[in-house]
Design a protein around this motif. Structure first.
Motif, short mmCIF file in Angstrom:
data_model
loop_
_atom_site.label_atom_id
_atom_site.label_comp_id
_atom_site.label_asym_id
_atom_site.label_seq_id
_atom_site.Cartn_x
_atom_site.Cartn_y
_atom_site.Cartn_z
N LYS A 167 2.55 0.03 -24.28
CA LYS A 167 3.94 0.17 -23.88
C LYS A 167 4.87 -0.38 -24.96
O LYS A 167 5.89 0.23 -25.31
N ARG A 168 4.54 -1.55 -25.49
CA ARG A 168 5.39 -2.15 -26.52
C ARG A 168 5.44 -1.28 -27.77
O ARG A 168 6.49 -1.12 -28.39
N THR B 291 6.83 -6.09 -16.15
CA THR B 291 5.41 -6.41 -16.26
C THR B 291 4.53 -5.28 -15.76
O THR B 291 4.96 -4.40 -15.01
N CYS B 292 3.25 -5.34 -16.19
CA CYS B 292 2.24 -4.43 -15.69
C CYS B 292 0.96 -5.22 -15.42
O CYS B 292 0.93 -6.43 -15.60
N PHE C 243 -3.31 -6.06 -19.96
CA PHE C 243 -2.77 -6.38 -21.27
C PHE C 243 -2.97 -5.22 -22.25
O PHE C 243 -2.17 -5.05 -23.17
N ALA D 7 6.48 0.55 -14.60
CA ALA D 7 6.20 -0.88 -14.46
C ALA D 7 5.58 -1.15 -13.10
O ALA D 7 5.81 -0.42 -12.13
N ALA E 235 1.03 -9.11 -17.16
CA ALA E 235 1.24 -8.68 -18.54
C ALA E 235 2.70 -8.25 -18.74
O ALA E 235 3.10 -7.18 -18.31
N ARG E 236 3.46 -9.09 -19.42
CA ARG E 236 4.86 -8.77 -19.70
C ARG E 236 4.95 -7.91 -20.96
O ARG E 236 4.34 -8.21 -21.96
N PHE E 237 5.74 -6.82 -20.90
CA PHE E 237 5.87 -5.99 -22.09
C PHE E 237 7.32 -5.79 -22.53
O PHE E 237 7.56 -5.28 -23.63
N GLU F 197 -2.62 -2.10 -21.44
CA GLU F 197 -1.49 -1.23 -21.11
C GLU F 197 -0.20 -1.78 -21.71
O GLU F 197 0.61 -1.02 -22.26
N SER F 198 0.01 -3.08 -21.60
CA SER F 198 1.25 -3.66 -22.10
C SER F 198 1.37 -3.50 -23.61
O SER F 198 2.48 -3.28 -24.13
N ASP G 268 4.96 7.35 -19.82
CA ASP G 268 4.03 6.27 -19.50
C ASP G 268 3.10 6.67 -18.35
O ASP G 268 3.21 7.75 -17.77
#
Length: 237
Positions: free
Chosen positions: A179-180, A169-170, A173, A159, A204-206, A175-176, A85
């Motif tokens: 990541k997902r 989170t990051c 959005f 993170a 931004a929660r991932f 980026e998130s 990442d």
């Protein structure tokens, strides 16, 4: 301005315009600038939204970031395909990979790619897209399907915030979303972070903590079920 006040007269002189022009421009940009007496200052919103500076962040908690990355070495094997990442923690992981190991590293961050190309036995896959200077990363124009061609043994994730209730989170959005996708294509995902990130929540929660096989901190590899709210290992005694 460097976040410090600047007198209207000095601003007008440095820009070679009238004070009336300076005052008009400040009034038209209230989200960035405000008047305080006869001075111009950054608005509080502008201070809060100051961009993430990768070079500054790299200097913070260096020893803890290095220790967290070193804790991941026991999970690595030659010939593996891994996702690494963005951010300032995981460059330490690239540094720690033995120079004679042959493996494949998939990434989207310029600072990670720059380190990988210095290791001749590692095959680099750099995900293309539009370059985002604030995080030194590339984000694809069309995100769906970015990882469809890859099968990952491990995804090492960074993170900006970790909360045992609200999740990992990051700051952006885009980026998130990447990541997902990486985590969905990986057999195992590892969150690599120092304990200073715990208790912080970014927009931004991932992932949730339970989505990771391990959390790597300066205290070593810890199963998510054994992580305390401050990032330390729970005392099971």
């Amino acid at each position: 301005m460097n976040h410090g006040p600047l007198h209207v007269r000095d601003a007008a002189e440095s820009l070679d315009v009238s004070e009336m022009t300076v005052r008009r421009d400040v009034r038209e940009n209230p989200e960035m600038l405000q008047f305080l007496g006869g001075h111009i200052v950054l608005s509080q919103d502008a201070v809060r939204r100051a961009p993430y500076d990768l070079s500054d962040a790299a200097e913070v908690h260096q020893d803890a970031k290095r220790a967290a990355s070193d804790a991941c070495l026991s999970l690595l094997e030659p010939e593996a395909t891994i996702f690494v990442d963005c951010g300032t923690t995981l460059p330490h992981l690239i540094h720690a990979i033995p120079p004679d190991w042959e493996m494949t590293v998939i990434c989207y961050a310029l600072n990670i790619a720059d380190l990988v190309v210095r290791k001749p036995n590692i095959k680099l896959v750099l995900l293309g897209g539009v370059y985002h200077p604030a995080t030194a990363s590339f984000y694809p124009v069309e995100e769906d399907g970015t990882f469809d061609a890859y099968a990952l043994n491990l995804a090492f994730m960074s993170a900006a915030g970790v909360d045992t209730t609200l999740g990992v989170t990051c700051t952006t959005f885009r980026e998130s979303a990447l990541k997902r996708q990486a985590m969905r294509r990986a057999a195992r995902s590892v969150l690599v972070t120092d304990r200073s990130k715990f208790g912080t929540v970014r927009p931004a929660r991932f992932a949730g903590l339970g989505d990771f096989s391990y959390v790597a901190t300066e205290d070593g590899l810890i199963p998510p079920s054994e992580i305390a709210v401050d990032g330390s290992r729970l005392d099971r005694s």
